[in-house]
Design a protein around this motif. Sequence first.
Motif, PDB file in Angstrom:
ATOM      1  N   GLY A 170       0.786  -1.227   0.000  1.00 35.25           N
ATOM      2  CA  GLY A 170       0.000   0.000   0.000  1.00 35.25           C
ATOM      3  C   GLY A 170       0.817   1.275   0.000  1.00 35.25           C
ATOM      4  N   LYS A 171       2.139   1.171   0.223  1.00 35.33           N
ATOM      5  CA  LYS A 171       3.005   2.345   0.215  1.00 35.33           C
ATOM      6  C   LYS A 171       4.148   2.124  -0.774  1.00 35.33           C
ATOM      7  CE  LYS A 171       2.080   3.413   5.083  1.00 35.33           C
ATOM      8  NZ  LYS A 171       2.691   3.622   6.424  1.00 35.33           N
ATOM      9  N   GLN A 172       4.632   3.217  -1.341  1.00 33.46           N
ATOM     10  CA  GLN A 172       5.680   3.094  -2.353  1.00 33.46           C
ATOM     11  C   GLN A 172       6.966   2.527  -1.776  1.00 33.46           C
ATOM     12  OE1 GLN A 172       7.277   6.747  -4.022  1.00 33.46           O
ATOM     13  NE2 GLN A 172       7.606   5.763  -6.014  1.00 33.46           N
ATOM     14  N   THR A 173       7.375   3.000  -0.600  1.00 32.76           N
ATOM     15  CA  THR A 173       8.649   2.559  -0.031  1.00 32.76           C
ATOM     16  C   THR A 173       8.633   1.066   0.279  1.00 32.76           C
ATOM     17  OG1 THR A 173       7.835   3.279   2.137  1.00 32.76           O
ATOM     18  CG2 THR A 173       9.231   4.821   0.909  1.00 32.76           C
ATOM     19  N   THR A 174       7.553   0.594   0.927  1.00 38.23           N
ATOM     20  CA  THR A 174       7.491  -0.827   1.267  1.00 38.23           C
ATOM     21  C   THR A 174       7.288  -1.688   0.026  1.00 38.23           C
ATOM     22  OG1 THR A 174       5.122  -0.551   1.751  1.00 38.23           O
ATOM     23  CG2 THR A 174       6.685  -0.433   3.595  1.00 38.23           C
ATOM     24  N   ALA A 175       6.541  -1.188  -0.945  1.00 32.58           N
ATOM     25  CA  ALA A 175       6.325  -1.953  -2.176  1.00 32.58           C
ATOM     26  C   ALA A 175       7.641  -2.121  -2.943  1.00 32.58           C
ATOM     27  CB  ALA A 175       5.285  -1.265  -3.049  1.00 32.58           C
ATOM     28  N   ILE A 176       8.421  -1.051  -3.026  1.00 31.95           N
ATOM     29  CA  ILE A 176       9.730  -1.151  -3.680  1.00 31.95           C
ATOM     30  C   ILE A 176      10.644  -2.074  -2.886  1.00 31.95           C
ATOM     31  CG2 ILE A 176      11.819   0.151  -4.267  1.00 31.95           C
ATOM     32  CD1 ILE A 176      10.042   2.482  -5.029  1.00 31.95           C
ATOM     33  N   VAL A 178       9.716  -4.661  -1.137  1.00 33.69           N
ATOM     34  CA  VAL A 178       9.295  -6.034  -1.423  1.00 33.69           C
ATOM     35  C   VAL A 178       9.851  -6.490  -2.767  1.00 33.69           C
ATOM     36  CG1 VAL A 178       7.301  -7.468  -1.975  1.00 33.69           C
ATOM     37  CG2 VAL A 178       7.231  -5.965   0.009  1.00 33.69           C
ATOM     38  N   LEU A 179       9.766  -5.644  -3.782  1.00 34.42           N
ATOM     39  CA  LEU A 179      10.287  -6.002  -5.104  1.00 34.42           C
ATOM     40  C   LEU A 179      11.788  -6.275  -5.052  1.00 34.42           C
ATOM     41  CD1 LEU A 179       8.385  -3.425  -7.366  1.00 34.42           C
ATOM     42  CD2 LEU A 179       7.913  -5.864  -7.113  1.00 34.42           C
ATOM     43  N   ALA A 180      12.521  -5.425  -4.331  1.00 35.96           N
ATOM     44  CA  ALA A 180      13.967  -5.619  -4.216  1.00 35.96           C
ATOM     45  C   ALA A 180      14.284  -6.907  -3.454  1.00 35.96           C
ATOM     46  CB  ALA A 180      14.606  -4.416  -3.530  1.00 35.96           C
ATOM     47  N   PHE A 181      13.514  -7.171  -2.392  1.00 35.22           N
ATOM     48  CA  PHE A 181      13.748  -8.374  -1.594  1.00 35.22           C
ATOM     49  C   PHE A 181      13.472  -9.641  -2.395  1.00 35.22           C
ATOM     50  CE2 PHE A 181      11.668 -11.723   0.908  1.00 35.22           C
ATOM     51  CZ  PHE A 181      12.726 -12.112   1.714  1.00 35.22           C
ATOM     52  N   VAL A 182      12.356  -9.677  -3.097  1.00 33.25           N
ATOM     53  CA  VAL A 182      12.001 -10.873  -3.867  1.00 33.25           C
ATOM     54  C   VAL A 182      13.019 -11.121  -4.980  1.00 33.25           C
ATOM     55  CG1 VAL A 182      10.268 -11.878  -5.402  1.00 33.25           C
ATOM     56  CG2 VAL A 182       9.549 -10.700  -3.319  1.00 33.25           C
ATOM     57  N   SER A 183      13.453 -10.069  -5.656  1.00 28.95           N
ATOM     58  CA  SER A 183      14.464 -10.233  -6.706  1.00 28.95           C
ATOM     59  C   SER A 183      15.783 -10.741  -6.123  1.00 28.95           C
ATOM     60  CB  SER A 183      14.686  -8.909  -7.436  1.00 28.95           C
ATOM     61  OG  SER A 183      13.504  -8.491  -8.097  1.00 28.95           O
ATOM     62  N   LEU A 252       4.341  -7.337 -12.294  1.00 29.49           N
ATOM     63  CA  LEU A 252       3.000  -7.676 -12.772  1.00 29.49           C
ATOM     64  C   LEU A 252       2.201  -8.437 -11.719  1.00 29.49           C
ATOM     65  CD1 LEU A 252       0.899  -7.935 -15.093  1.00 29.49           C
ATOM     66  CD2 LEU A 252       2.069 -10.045 -15.756  1.00 29.49           C
ATOM     67  N   ILE A 253       2.830  -9.370 -11.037  1.00 29.91           N
ATOM     68  CA  ILE A 253       2.115 -10.226 -10.095  1.00 29.91           C
ATOM     69  C   ILE A 253       2.063  -9.633  -8.692  1.00 29.91           C
ATOM     70  CG2 ILE A 253       2.142 -12.498  -8.990  1.00 29.91           C
ATOM     71  CD1 ILE A 253       3.326 -13.593 -11.569  1.00 29.91           C
ATOM     72  N   LEU A 254       3.149  -9.015  -8.248  1.00 26.24           N
ATOM     73  CA  LEU A 254       3.205  -8.529  -6.872  1.00 26.24           C
ATOM     74  C   LEU A 254       2.471  -7.203  -6.674  1.00 26.24           C
ATOM     75  CD1 LEU A 254       6.865  -9.371  -5.777  1.00 26.24           C
ATOM     76  CD2 LEU A 254       4.753 -10.423  -4.971  1.00 26.24           C
ATOM     77  N   THR A 255       2.724  -6.222  -7.525  1.00 21.42           N
ATOM     78  CA  THR A 255       2.183  -4.878  -7.281  1.00 21.42           C
ATOM     79  C   THR A 255       1.306  -4.350  -8.404  1.00 21.42           C
ATOM     80  OG1 THR A 255       4.100  -3.753  -8.283  1.00 21.42           O
ATOM     81  CG2 THR A 255       4.259  -4.334  -5.942  1.00 21.42           C
ATOM     82  N   GLN A 256       1.448  -4.898  -9.623  1.00 20.37           N
ATOM     83  CA  GLN A 256       0.734  -4.396 -10.800  1.00 20.37           C
ATOM     84  C   GLN A 256       0.943  -2.893 -10.985  1.00 20.37           C
ATOM     85  OE1 GLN A 256      -3.360  -5.641 -10.588  1.00 20.37           O
ATOM     86  NE2 GLN A 256      -2.857  -7.809 -10.853  1.00 20.37           N
ATOM     87  N   GLY A 260      -1.093   3.066  -7.272  1.00 27.16           N
ATOM     88  CA  GLY A 260      -1.119   4.060  -8.347  1.00 27.16           C
ATOM     89  C   GLY A 260      -0.109   3.691  -9.411  1.00 27.16           C
ATOM     90  N   THR A 261       0.871   4.547  -9.593  1.00 23.24           N
ATOM     91  CA  THR A 261       1.974   4.269 -10.531  1.00 23.24           C
ATOM     92  C   THR A 261       3.314   4.278  -9.800  1.00 23.24           C
ATOM     93  OG1 THR A 261       2.137   6.637 -11.081  1.00 23.24           O
ATOM     94  CG2 THR A 261       0.729   5.269 -12.487  1.00 23.24           C
ATOM     95  N   ASP A 262       3.277   4.027  -8.484  1.00 23.48           N
ATOM     96  CA  ASP A 262       4.482   4.154  -7.675  1.00 23.48           C
ATOM     97  C   ASP A 262       5.500   3.041  -7.910  1.00 23.48           C
ATOM     98  OD1 ASP A 262       3.643   6.481  -6.572  1.00 23.48           O
ATOM     99  OD2 ASP A 262       2.849   5.590  -4.732  1.00 23.48           O
ATOM    100  N   THR A 263       5.097   1.930  -8.515  1.00 23.14           N
ATOM    101  CA  THR A 263       6.054   0.865  -8.867  1.00 23.14           C
ATOM    102  C   THR A 263       5.949   0.504 -10.347  1.00 23.14           C
ATOM    103  OG1 THR A 263       4.476  -0.861  -8.210  1.00 23.14           O
ATOM    104  CG2 THR A 263       6.056  -0.122  -6.546  1.00 23.14           C
ATOM    105  N   THR A 264       5.472   1.433 -11.138  1.00 17.27           N
ATOM    106  CA  THR A 264       5.363   1.202 -12.587  1.00 17.27           C
ATOM    107  C   THR A 264       6.725   1.430 -13.223  1.00 17.27           C
ATOM    108  OG1 THR A 264       3.049   1.897 -12.599  1.00 17.27           O
ATOM    109  CG2 THR A 264       4.197   1.882 -14.715  1.00 17.27           C
ATOM    110  N   ILE A 265       7.479   0.373 -13.400  1.00 17.16           N
ATOM    111  CA  ILE A 265       8.780   0.470 -14.058  1.00 17.16           C
ATOM    112  C   ILE A 265       8.588   0.461 -15.568  1.00 17.16           C
ATOM    113  CG2 ILE A 265       9.966  -0.620 -12.123  1.00 17.16           C
ATOM    114  CD1 ILE A 265       9.978  -3.207 -13.687  1.00 17.16           C
ATOM    115  N   SER A 266       9.647   0.707 -16.301  1.00 18.92           N
ATOM    116  CA  SER A 266       9.538   0.902 -17.750  1.00 18.92           C
ATOM    117  C   SER A 266       9.020  -0.342 -18.462  1.00 18.92           C
ATOM    118  CB  SER A 266      10.901   1.306 -18.314  1.00 18.92           C
ATOM    119  OG  SER A 266      11.318   2.537 -17.765  1.00 18.92           O
TER     120      SER A 266
END
Length: 318
Positions: A170-176, A178-183, A252-256, A260-266
Amino acid sequence: MTTQLTRAAAPVKSSGRRSGRARGAQSADVGRPGFAWAVPATIFFVLFAILPLLAVAALSFMSWGGIGDPEWVGLDNWNRVFDDPVMIKSIWLTLLLTVLGVVLQTPLSILIGVWAAGTQRNRAVISAVYFVPLLLSSTAVSVLWRALLDPNFGIPSEATWLFGDGNLFGKQTTAIGVLAFVSTWQFTPLHSLIYQGAARAIPQVLYQAAEIDGAGRVRQFFHITLPQLRNSIITSMILMVVGGLTTFETVLILTQGGPGTDTTISAYYMYQKAFKSFDFGAGAVIALLLVVAATIISLIVVRLSGYDKMRSTMEGVS
């Protein structure tokens, strides 16, 4: 008697020369393979890499919604993409995740890879368990962690003292985060495997000489192991950069792309443009930008590291 011995020895010497020439001719035949050996791979690369890339480049100058014939629009797609604030934001997010991946995965991979190259007890069993993520696809890994981190019935819902409300997406910092941790969880074993093979190739005589000089394990690591892993570090970093710029399934699967667009990478924004908005021209522009960015960054890493000037096949030796 002397004359007979001399005459008898002469054919042996001549035979040695002939065998030497024969060995030289044979070794020359076993040299570098000719161009014919590269023809199948070259054809495959042209058909499935070069031609599609050229098609995408042409599509970037056209307007096409997936049905009908493409219409030439010139630089209109490029202007729209560069004027799009979401696109500019996605570039910074992509670079941020790429940098986080390199910063987190590189030290972990080196330490684990060097440890796995040793002779510790139960090392093989522990390494086999740790390398399990390599057997899973990015989609499977993302689905797994999406379930584990679900705010309703996942780990955060049971550990509110650590995760607060439990909604890590639900927040940009924690969502990013999570993405960094999973990768990191998924791809660190791959790079550890690279360092494990490189560490095993380091001559043991270097460590033996260091021990004689009184160097401990920490000093040996920084003065022998790390310099000898130079080539592998460069290769691993290039793979991390290219992988970071092309990350798609995880977002695509974790945050879509949210919140908003806070984890919309290129890469994910390219998918949204092409396959959700049916704006394949703009999607082609983003795809080309990713290819160019990955190529330029890789070349910069190679040039700055001096990797292109190395001639030795030994680790860390120029």
